[in-house]
Motif scaffolding. Sequence first.
Motif, short mmCIF file in Angstrom:
data_model
loop_
_atom_site.label_atom_id
_atom_site.label_comp_id
_atom_site.label_asym_id
_atom_site.label_seq_id
_atom_site.Cartn_x
_atom_site.Cartn_y
_atom_site.Cartn_z
N GLY A 170 -21.38 -11.80 -38.86
CA GLY A 170 -20.33 -12.28 -39.44
C GLY A 170 -18.93 -12.02 -38.62
O GLY A 170 -18.96 -12.15 -37.43
N ARG A 171 -18.02 -11.49 -39.34
CA ARG A 171 -16.62 -11.31 -38.83
C ARG A 171 -16.48 -9.61 -38.41
O ARG A 171 -15.46 -9.37 -37.96
CB ARG A 171 -15.57 -11.62 -39.72
CG ARG A 171 -15.50 -13.18 -40.03
CD ARG A 171 -14.25 -13.51 -40.66
NE ARG A 171 -12.97 -13.33 -39.83
CZ ARG A 171 -12.53 -14.09 -38.91
NH1 ARG A 171 -13.13 -15.19 -38.95
NH2 ARG A 171 -11.27 -13.83 -38.47
N GLU A 198 -16.80 -13.57 -29.86
CA GLU A 198 -16.70 -13.53 -31.06
C GLU A 198 -15.81 -14.47 -31.89
O GLU A 198 -16.04 -14.84 -32.88
CB GLU A 198 -16.09 -11.93 -31.71
CG GLU A 198 -17.36 -10.85 -31.13
CD GLU A 198 -18.49 -10.88 -31.84
OE1 GLU A 198 -18.68 -11.60 -32.83
OE2 GLU A 198 -19.70 -10.44 -31.30
N CYS A 202 -17.03 -17.24 -34.69
CA CYS A 202 -16.45 -17.35 -35.84
C CYS A 202 -15.83 -18.87 -36.21
O CYS A 202 -14.95 -18.85 -36.89
CB CYS A 202 -15.44 -16.12 -36.14
SG CYS A 202 -16.35 -14.57 -36.42
N GLU A 204 -13.35 -20.01 -34.50
CA GLU A 204 -11.98 -20.09 -33.96
C GLU A 204 -11.86 -20.80 -32.41
O GLU A 204 -11.41 -19.95 -31.66
CB GLU A 204 -11.27 -18.74 -34.26
CG GLU A 204 -11.32 -18.12 -35.66
CD GLU A 204 -10.46 -17.02 -35.79
OE1 GLU A 204 -9.38 -17.24 -35.15
OE2 GLU A 204 -10.77 -16.13 -36.85
#
Length: 360
Positions: A170-171, A198, A202, A204
């Motif tokens: 996840g984050r 990462e 996610c 981004e």
Amino acid sequence: MELSLCMIVRDEESCLERCLLSVKEAVDEIVILDTGSRDATRTVARRYADRVEDYAWQDDFSAARNASFALATKPYILWLDADDVIEDEQRMKLLALKPRLDGSVDAVMMPYHYAHDENGAVTMTFERERIVRRDAGFRFEGIVHEAMAVGGRVLHEDIAVRHTRRHSAGRRNLELYERARARGIPLSARDLYYYARELDACGETERAQRAYAAFLARPDGWAVNREDAHIERGRLLYALGRGREGKAEALCAMADGAPRAEALCAMGEICLGLGELEAAEFWYRAALGSEKPGNGAAFTNPAAYGYIPAMQLCVIYDRMGKRALAEAMNERALLERPNDAAALKNQRYFAENDKNGSGR
């Protein structure tokens, strides 16, 4: 020589026992550092471990790893995560290796089969520094995705560790990096590379491509990370509607030495997405002709050397109206993955066209 297993764990009651059962016969000491479990992880650990200690989590995986190593007493240290396993054949290889750890060996690199498809085929593999001599002084570095820079006499052994967890973090990892940055802790080049990964994981996309660019501007990044960063940034730029920039970035991944199939497939993917069928054919053909690498530190997708380019060439030749070539590529993909749902669907598609008399 004797071997200590050192692990850091947190809330791993569902998988820790499986890991320990897979390796306990091959090690002489088990040391487990718990970083704040709220489930029955400690109970499971105490069934197998010689030492179970609590550790105050510091938002730093390297600090925890190094603390676990400090508790080991045997001449050599093996490390694993709770969701790793060493399967029967690999455990026999590990047992056979132990007599060769005679004090002259400083570290052992071993393949890590990190990701798998629904049929169990490996989709990402890379080498890790898995065993080190305790008094060699190697230390983990990196807030997340920690690693040791080993040296001296290093063995490269074909003893695979299999990662079993399917869900992502996840984050969590991204938030560890964000908290470090908020505290003014500078990210190393390697940290910056994984920070970009990462961000990408996610979703981004824009921030991820900028983080990759910042990493690539650093002079001290590892070569294998730089190659991967070019590939991934190229893919992200294409996703952002900047296809020409994406192609230029993917080409940069081929600047040093023979291009890896991962880079060739990235170029093929971008060209195919841009509708450049002849160019996409060229790059996927090149990937299909690439030799699968041996063990190494780079992230390797075995499918990039066979299945992926074959399937994409099937699509390309079908769009070009080259039916025989499209079918041949699909059969090539089935050789790689006989039970693959997508290739079997293609096979039915071709058969249906033959029945209707529309084959060429």
